[in-house]
Design a protein around this motif. Structure first.
Motif, PDB file in Angstrom:
ATOM      1  N   UNK A 114       0.789  -1.305  -0.159  1.00 48.50           N
ATOM      2  CA  UNK A 114      -0.371  -0.177   0.363  1.00 48.50           C
ATOM      3  C   UNK A 114       0.708   0.473  -0.305  1.00 48.50           C
ATOM      4  N   UNK A 115       0.707   1.996  -1.274  1.00 50.88           N
ATOM      5  CA  UNK A 115       1.027   3.146  -1.471  1.00 50.88           C
ATOM      6  C   UNK A 115       0.767   4.918  -1.142  1.00 50.88           C
ATOM      7  N   UNK A 116       1.443   5.537  -0.157  1.00 50.73           N
ATOM      8  CA  UNK A 116       0.151   6.349   0.214  1.00 50.73           C
ATOM      9  C   UNK A 116       1.077   7.974  -0.926  1.00 50.73           C
ATOM     10  N   UNK A 117       0.424   8.988  -1.335  1.00 51.97           N
ATOM     11  CA  UNK A 117       0.459  10.558  -1.743  1.00 51.97           C
ATOM     12  C   UNK A 117       0.747  11.046  -1.107  1.00 51.97           C
ATOM     13  N   UNK A 118       1.666  12.423  -1.080  1.00 52.07           N
ATOM     14  CA  UNK A 118       2.433  12.475  -0.047  1.00 52.07           C
ATOM     15  C   UNK A 118       2.632  14.114   0.072  1.00 52.07           C
ATOM     16  N   UNK A 119       2.632  15.357   0.042  1.00 45.80           N
ATOM     17  CA  UNK A 119       2.665  16.319   0.406  1.00 45.80           C
ATOM     18  C   UNK A 119       4.248  16.723   0.875  1.00 45.80           C
ATOM     19  N   UNK A 120       4.572  17.559   0.266  1.00 45.91           N
ATOM     20  CA  UNK A 120       6.215  18.256   0.953  1.00 45.91           C
ATOM     21  C   UNK A 120       6.221  18.001   1.717  1.00 45.91           C
ATOM     22  N   UNK A 121       5.510  18.289   2.994  1.00 47.04           N
ATOM     23  CA  UNK A 121       5.097  18.038   4.324  1.00 47.04           C
ATOM     24  C   UNK A 121       5.085  16.768   4.388  1.00 47.04           C
ATOM     25  N   UNK A 122       4.834  16.305   4.079  1.00 43.32           N
ATOM     26  CA  UNK A 122       4.842  14.771   3.963  1.00 43.32           C
ATOM     27  C   UNK A 122       3.216  14.348   5.033  1.00 43.32           C
ATOM     28  N   UNK A 123       2.208  14.458   4.094  1.00 46.06           N
ATOM     29  CA  UNK A 123       1.074  15.359   4.674  1.00 46.06           C
ATOM     30  C   UNK A 123      -0.013  14.185   3.034  1.00 46.06           C
ATOM     31  N   UNK A 124      -0.681  13.757   3.745  1.00 53.08           N
ATOM     32  CA  UNK A 124      -1.469  12.644   2.663  1.00 53.08           C
ATOM     33  C   UNK A 124      -2.413  13.762   1.617  1.00 53.08           C
ATOM     34  N   UNK A 125      -2.444  13.404   0.184  1.00 53.08           N
ATOM     35  CA  UNK A 125      -3.419  13.746  -0.643  1.00 53.08           C
ATOM     36  C   UNK A 125      -4.169  13.398  -1.445  1.00 53.08           C
ATOM     37  N   UNK A 126      -5.248  13.979  -2.267  1.00 55.33           N
ATOM     38  CA  UNK A 126      -4.982  12.684  -2.808  1.00 55.33           C
ATOM     39  C   UNK A 126      -4.259  12.201  -3.589  1.00 55.33           C
ATOM     40  N   UNK A 127      -4.891  10.853  -4.133  1.00 50.27           N
ATOM     41  CA  UNK A 127      -3.227  10.167  -5.632  1.00 50.27           C
ATOM     42  C   UNK A 127      -3.706  10.448  -6.756  1.00 50.27           C
ATOM     43  N   UNK A 128      -4.678  10.929  -6.872  1.00 43.54           N
ATOM     44  CA  UNK A 128      -4.996  11.418  -8.383  1.00 43.54           C
ATOM     45  C   UNK A 128      -6.066  13.051  -8.724  1.00 43.54           C
ATOM     46  N   UNK A 129      -5.019  13.461  -9.343  1.00 45.85           N
ATOM     47  CA  UNK A 129      -6.490  14.813  -9.178  1.00 45.85           C
ATOM     48  C   UNK A 129      -8.306  14.769  -9.952  1.00 45.85           C
ATOM     49  N   UNK A 130      -9.033  14.966  -9.406  1.00 50.34           N
ATOM     50  CA  UNK A 130     -10.484  14.840  -9.529  1.00 50.34           C
ATOM     51  C   UNK A 130     -11.190  15.627 -11.445  1.00 50.34           C
TER      52      UNK A 130
END
Length: 130
Positions: A114-130
């Motif tokens: 299981x892989x999670x998308x993260x931002x520059x602050x290491x916070x989860x973000x949506x894996x794809x833009x809707x």
């Protein structure tokens, strides 16, 4: 084919390697830690190709080593997206082994990452833009 299905198909990833003696254990078979390292790498690549975002591993589950992989064999480490969540994807990773001088191949190791998308602050973000 839907846009999501096409994106999943395009993210499939395969890497071929030879099992050299420096990657084996005292039984002269592929060391489990090396197998997990390669599997995690392929999961990362597949998830990144799918999302085009920074991806990190949050779990690996049910990794089955069903047969030993001796030195001097060719392996294919193959990853495919099996689930898309809001901030995560699951990647099924299989290792197939084949003898160098014989036809055919067999599934030797399989696992789910299981892989999670993260931002520059290491916070989860949506894996794809809707």
């Amino acid at each position: 084919m839907t846009k999501l299905a096409a994106r999943i198909a395009a993210a499939q990833t395969s890497i071929f390697k030879v099992v050299f003696p420096n990657t084996t254990n005292h039984y002269k078979t592929l060391f489990g830690g090396e197998a997990l390292k390669m599997m995690d790498e392929v999961a990362f690549i597949a998830a990144t190709r799918f999302s085009r975002k920074t991806m990190v591993t949050v779990s690996s589950s049910k990794v089955d080593f069903t047969m030993p992989i001796p030195a001097d064999t060719i392996i294919e480490v193959q990853g495919a997206i099996t689930r898309v969540g809001r901030t995560s994807v699951d990647v099924q990773v299989n290792i197939y082994k084949e003898e160098m001088y014989e036809e055919g191949r067999v599934l030797a190791v399989q696992g789910l990452f299981t892989m999670v998308a993260v931002d520059e602050n290491k916070e989860p973000v949506p894996v794809i833009d809707v």
